[in-house]
Motif scaffolding. Structure first.
Motif, short mmCIF file in Angstrom:
data_model
loop_
_atom_site.label_atom_id
_atom_site.label_comp_id
_atom_site.label_asym_id
_atom_site.label_seq_id
_atom_site.Cartn_x
_atom_site.Cartn_y
_atom_site.Cartn_z
N LEU A 18 43.71 38.02 34.38
CA LEU A 18 44.95 38.80 34.51
C LEU A 18 45.12 39.32 35.94
O LEU A 18 46.21 39.23 36.52
CB LEU A 18 44.93 39.97 33.52
CG LEU A 18 46.24 40.74 33.32
CD1 LEU A 18 47.29 39.85 32.68
CD2 LEU A 18 46.03 41.99 32.47
N GLU A 19 44.02 39.82 36.51
CA GLU A 19 44.07 40.33 37.89
C GLU A 19 44.33 39.19 38.87
O GLU A 19 45.04 39.36 39.86
CB GLU A 19 42.76 41.05 38.25
CG GLU A 19 42.56 42.38 37.56
CD GLU A 19 43.52 43.48 38.03
OE1 GLU A 19 44.39 43.22 38.87
OE2 GLU A 19 43.40 44.61 37.51
N ARG A 20 43.77 38.03 38.56
CA ARG A 20 43.98 36.87 39.44
C ARG A 20 45.46 36.47 39.42
O ARG A 20 46.06 36.22 40.46
CB ARG A 20 43.12 35.69 38.96
CG ARG A 20 42.95 34.57 39.97
CD ARG A 20 42.41 33.30 39.32
NE ARG A 20 43.27 32.81 38.26
CZ ARG A 20 44.43 32.19 38.44
NH1 ARG A 20 44.86 31.97 39.67
NH2 ARG A 20 45.16 31.78 37.42
N PHE B 13 47.91 38.39 38.67
CA PHE B 13 48.67 39.45 39.34
C PHE B 13 48.60 39.26 40.86
O PHE B 13 49.63 39.30 41.55
CB PHE B 13 48.13 40.84 38.95
CG PHE B 13 48.79 41.96 39.70
CD1 PHE B 13 50.10 42.33 39.42
CD2 PHE B 13 48.12 42.63 40.70
CE1 PHE B 13 50.72 43.34 40.12
CE2 PHE B 13 48.73 43.65 41.42
CZ PHE B 13 50.04 44.01 41.13
N ALA B 14 47.37 39.04 41.36
CA ALA B 14 47.18 38.84 42.81
C ALA B 14 48.02 37.65 43.29
O ALA B 14 48.62 37.70 44.37
CB ALA B 14 45.70 38.62 43.11
N GLU B 15 48.06 36.60 42.46
CA GLU B 15 48.84 35.40 42.81
C GLU B 15 50.33 35.75 42.89
O GLU B 15 51.03 35.34 43.80
CB GLU B 15 48.59 34.33 41.74
CG GLU B 15 49.32 33.03 41.93
CD GLU B 15 48.88 32.26 43.17
OE1 GLU B 15 49.68 31.47 43.67
OE2 GLU B 15 47.73 32.48 43.63
N SER B 16 50.78 36.56 41.92
CA SER B 16 52.21 36.89 41.86
C SER B 16 52.62 37.83 43.00
O SER B 16 53.79 37.89 43.36
CB SER B 16 52.56 37.50 40.50
OG SER B 16 52.21 38.86 40.48
N VAL B 17 51.67 38.57 43.56
CA VAL B 17 52.02 39.50 44.65
C VAL B 17 51.62 38.94 46.02
O VAL B 17 51.76 39.63 47.03
CB VAL B 17 51.40 40.91 44.45
CG1 VAL B 17 51.91 41.55 43.19
CG2 VAL B 17 49.89 40.86 44.49
N ARG B 18 51.13 37.71 46.02
CA ARG B 18 50.64 37.10 47.27
C ARG B 18 51.73 37.09 48.35
O ARG B 18 51.51 37.52 49.47
CB ARG B 18 50.17 35.67 47.00
CG ARG B 18 49.05 35.21 47.89
CD ARG B 18 48.42 33.98 47.28
NE ARG B 18 49.48 33.04 46.88
CZ ARG B 18 49.65 31.84 47.40
NH1 ARG B 18 48.87 31.42 48.35
NH2 ARG B 18 50.62 31.05 46.97
N GLU B 19 52.92 36.63 47.97
CA GLU B 19 54.03 36.53 48.92
C GLU B 19 54.43 37.93 49.41
O GLU B 19 54.65 38.14 50.60
CB GLU B 19 55.22 35.86 48.22
CG GLU B 19 56.28 35.37 49.18
CD GLU B 19 57.56 34.95 48.46
OE1 GLU B 19 58.57 34.78 49.13
OE2 GLU B 19 57.53 34.83 47.21
N TYR B 20 54.47 38.84 48.44
CA TYR B 20 54.82 40.23 48.75
C TYR B 20 53.83 40.82 49.76
O TYR B 20 54.21 41.43 50.75
CB TYR B 20 54.83 41.04 47.45
CG TYR B 20 54.97 42.53 47.63
CD1 TYR B 20 56.21 43.08 47.94
CD2 TYR B 20 53.88 43.38 47.46
CE1 TYR B 20 56.34 44.46 48.08
CE2 TYR B 20 54.01 44.75 47.60
CZ TYR B 20 55.24 45.28 47.91
OH TYR B 20 55.36 46.64 48.07
N LEU B 21 52.54 40.60 49.49
CA LEU B 21 51.51 41.14 50.38
C LEU B 21 51.58 40.50 51.76
O LEU B 21 51.32 41.16 52.78
CB LEU B 21 50.12 40.92 49.77
CG LEU B 21 49.82 41.75 48.51
CD1 LEU B 21 48.44 41.41 47.97
CD2 LEU B 21 49.92 43.24 48.79
N ALA B 22 51.95 39.21 51.79
CA ALA B 22 52.07 38.51 53.08
C ALA B 22 53.19 39.14 53.91
O ALA B 22 53.04 39.36 55.11
CB ALA B 22 52.33 37.03 52.83
N ILE B 23 54.31 39.43 53.26
CA ILE B 23 55.45 40.07 53.96
C ILE B 23 55.05 41.47 54.44
O ILE B 23 55.36 41.87 55.55
CB ILE B 23 56.70 40.14 53.05
CG1 ILE B 23 57.17 38.74 52.69
CG2 ILE B 23 57.83 40.90 53.72
CD1 ILE B 23 58.21 38.70 51.59
N LYS B 24 54.33 42.17 53.57
CA LYS B 24 53.88 43.52 53.91
C LYS B 24 52.94 43.49 55.13
O LYS B 24 53.01 44.34 56.01
CB LYS B 24 53.15 44.15 52.72
CG LYS B 24 53.86 45.41 52.26
CD LYS B 24 53.12 46.12 51.18
CE LYS B 24 53.31 47.60 51.44
NZ LYS B 24 52.40 48.46 50.78
#
Ligand SMILES: [Zn+2]
Length: 257
Positions: free
Chosen positions: A53-55, A57-68
């Motif tokens: 589940l955490e993996r 989640f991390a995958e789904s926020v990867r793009e977001y984190l990259a922009i951040k």
């Protein structure tokens, strides 16, 4: 209508007869063991389910984190250039002062040259800072747009984790009471039946018993002779499958449906 009633009464009798025998104990023991196995697997799978589940989640926020990250980098670069600019402006001011105080041709020329150099550097730096400001603004908007969705996802993940933890807790409690129940059921068995059950259970990954239905062993599909099948139906003695060795039982519910 009368016939149906008779069938139900007949099967109810078989069930009662089976439950009063050692076979009845074995059937309920296997039920307990199957449930223990299911609950144990559910409890044991919690860490891997959580990791998965955490993996995700991390995958789904990867793009977001990259922009951040891009935003953080741009902000840091902007701060660096702004301080460089300030530094350059101070130097520029100093050379302007030098020019006023120049007492000879050499000092005058040097000051004029340095004023020119610093002016150009300031101009370049100002352009770069401006570009970075635009970039930061754009990235800021992108991050702000995605943040609520990310927060919703995180809340959803946390809710799921909380639910799993609660269910693991109750599963653990059920396991504890089932183990007590199992020990009591084992105690109720004769030593031979107990040993047979334990041996078969180990050999057949928790399934020491198999249902006999339509003259077949439901575990290995071996045909059962009619006479043997009738004995299994009676449920008075322990009969094992000639092929897989499992203890055979007749399921009453199967006859009523
Ligand atoms: Zn069999």
């Amino acid at each position: 209508m009368i016939r149906v009633t008779l069938v139900i009464r007949h099967t109810a009798f078989i069930k009662e007869a089976a439950l009063n025998s050692e076979l009845g104990h074995l059937i309920s023991l296997q039920d307990v063991d199957v449930e223990i196995k299911r609950l144990r697997e559910e409890v044991e799978s919690l860490p891997s389910r959580r990791d998965e589940l955490e993996r995700q989640f991390a995958e789904s926020v990867r793009e977001y984190l990259a922009i951040k990250q891009e935003l953080d980098d741009a902000q840091a670069e902007k701060r660096r250039l702004e301080s460089e600019l300030e530094n350059e402006q101070q130097k520029h001011q100093k050379f302007k002062n030098d020019l006023m105080k120049a007492t000879n041709e050499r000092e005058y020329t040097t000051a004029v040259r340095e004023i020119d150099v610093t002016r150009k550097t300031i101009s370049t730096l100002e352009t770069e800072v401006l570009k970075l400001m635009e970039r930061v603004e754009k990235l800021d908007v992108q991050v702000a747009e995605r943040t609520p969705e990310m927060e919703t996802r995180r809340i959803e993940v946390d809710r799921q984790l909380k639910e799993w933890l609660a269910s693991a807790d109750s599963n653990q409690q059920n396991l504890d009471s089932l183990r007590v129940e199992r020990a009591a059921k084992m105690q109720a068995l004769g030593p031979d039946a107990r040993a047979t059950y334990e041996r078969l259970s180990r050999m057949r990954s928790g399934f020491a018993l198999a249902e006999a239905r339509d003259y077949s062993c439901m575990a290995c599909r071996m045909k059962i002779r009619p006479q043997v099948f009738n004995d299994i139906r009676k449920g008075e003695t322990i009969i094992t499958c000639e092929s897989c060795g499992r203890i055979l039982y007749f399921k009453v519910e199967a006859a009523t449906t």
